[in-house]
Structures are given as structure tokens and as C-alpha cells.
Motif scaffolding. Sequence first.
Motif, PDB file in Angstrom:
ATOM      1  N   ILE A  48       8.442  -2.142   1.542  1.00 56.08           N
ATOM      2  CA  ILE A  48       7.683  -2.705   2.656  1.00 56.08           C
ATOM      3  C   ILE A  48       7.357  -1.573   3.618  1.00 56.08           C
ATOM      4  O   ILE A  48       8.259  -0.890   4.106  1.00 56.08           O
ATOM      5  N   ILE A  49       6.056  -1.393   3.872  1.00 56.14           N
ATOM      6  CA  ILE A  49       5.605  -0.238   4.640  1.00 56.14           C
ATOM      7  C   ILE A  49       4.579  -0.697   5.693  1.00 56.14           C
ATOM      8  O   ILE A  49       3.623  -1.390   5.356  1.00 56.14           O
ATOM      9  N   PRO A  50       4.754  -0.303   6.949  1.00 55.81           N
ATOM     10  CA  PRO A  50       3.687  -0.571   7.923  1.00 55.81           C
ATOM     11  C   PRO A  50       2.561   0.454   7.720  1.00 55.81           C
ATOM     12  O   PRO A  50       2.829   1.629   7.512  1.00 55.81           O
ATOM     13  N   ALA A  68      -2.571  -2.587  12.833  1.00 59.41           N
ATOM     14  CA  ALA A  68      -1.361  -2.587  12.015  1.00 59.41           C
ATOM     15  C   ALA A  68      -1.424  -3.676  10.947  1.00 59.41           C
ATOM     16  O   ALA A  68      -1.841  -4.805  11.205  1.00 59.41           O
ATOM     17  N   LEU A  69      -1.023  -3.309   9.742  1.00 57.22           N
ATOM     18  CA  LEU A  69      -0.899  -4.229   8.618  1.00 57.22           C
ATOM     19  C   LEU A  69       0.469  -4.026   7.987  1.00 57.22           C
ATOM     20  O   LEU A  69       1.084  -2.971   8.140  1.00 57.22           O
ATOM     21  N   ASP A  73       4.410  -2.775  -1.641  1.00 55.51           N
ATOM     22  CA  ASP A  73       4.201  -2.062  -2.897  1.00 55.51           C
ATOM     23  C   ASP A  73       5.245  -2.612  -3.870  1.00 55.51           C
ATOM     24  O   ASP A  73       6.440  -2.379  -3.689  1.00 55.51           O
ATOM     25  N   GLU A  74       4.790  -3.352  -4.872  1.00 52.45           N
ATOM     26  CA  GLU A  74       5.706  -4.176  -5.649  1.00 52.45           C
ATOM     27  C   GLU A  74       5.615  -3.888  -7.145  1.00 52.45           C
ATOM     28  O   GLU A  74       4.522  -3.805  -7.696  1.00 52.45           O
ATOM     29  N   ILE A  75       6.776  -3.772  -7.777  1.00 52.98           N
ATOM     30  CA  ILE A  75       6.874  -3.648  -9.226  1.00 52.98           C
ATOM     31  C   ILE A  75       7.693  -4.833  -9.719  1.00 52.98           C
ATOM     32  O   ILE A  75       8.815  -5.052  -9.268  1.00 52.98           O
ATOM     33  N   GLU A  89      -0.174  -5.162  -1.921  1.00 51.33           N
ATOM     34  CA  GLU A  89      -0.495  -6.299  -1.066  1.00 51.33           C
ATOM     35  C   GLU A  89      -0.556  -5.866   0.396  1.00 51.33           C
ATOM     36  O   GLU A  89       0.349  -5.202   0.890  1.00 51.33           O
ATOM     37  N   TYR A  90      -1.618  -6.286   1.071  1.00 53.00           N
ATOM     38  CA  TYR A  90      -1.794  -6.019   2.500  1.00 53.00           C
ATOM     39  C   TYR A  90      -1.826  -7.351   3.237  1.00 53.00           C
ATOM     40  O   TYR A  90      -2.519  -8.277   2.828  1.00 53.00           O
TER      41      TYR A  90
END
Length: 105
Positions: A48-50, A68-69, A73-75, A89-90
Motif C-alpha cells: 500500500i503506497i500513497p 493524493a491517491l 500493488d497486488e500479487i 489499483e488506484y
Amino acid sequence: KPAIFCTDHIAFEKIKRFDYSDEELSLPIFHFIENYCQTQIYMDITEIIPVNADERLSELFNIPVGQALLYLDEIAYNDRNEIILYSKEYYVNGILNHYVLRKKI
């Protein structure tokens, strides 16, 4: 108002059937994975990244550049520990809530 922009990636060799329609591609990705990859998502690891909206995301979400979003980033893996899905995903702030459950097992 758009809330999520997601791109999903599945390796070509994971697809077992190719008789899907364009309509089926608009359904949740889990439908495609179960029916055409003949497996299921068992777990995923998500970073999870801002991030700040660039010009492309600004246009998609109709928000100012730099807003900001939340970026996920998912595996995703099946029960045989094979990577099945990679998702980017954003999320726009203020529409959906995200929670993390941490459990000792």
C-alpha cells in the motif's frame, strides 16, 4: 464519480480456455480466473503506497494533478502458491475505506 482505477494482468500461460466474450471481461476478474484459468485466488500480497495523481490519473478521476491517491500493488496466488494475478489499483480518497486485519496464526 470514479472511485477506483484498476489494471489486472494474467500471464498467458495461466489461461486454460479462450472462449470468453468481451462481456465476460467486464465481470469481476475472479469470474475470469475461475472459469478460464481454472483456479481460484487463495491469497494476495499487497503493498500500500500513497501516490500523487499524474496527468493520466487526473483525467480518469477528474481530480487535480498532484491530488493524493492510495495505490495498491497486488500479487495474487492460488492454493499451489502460483502467481495468478498482478493488479495495480488506484483509489480516490474519501470514497472507500480500507482496513487492515492482522492476526497471529
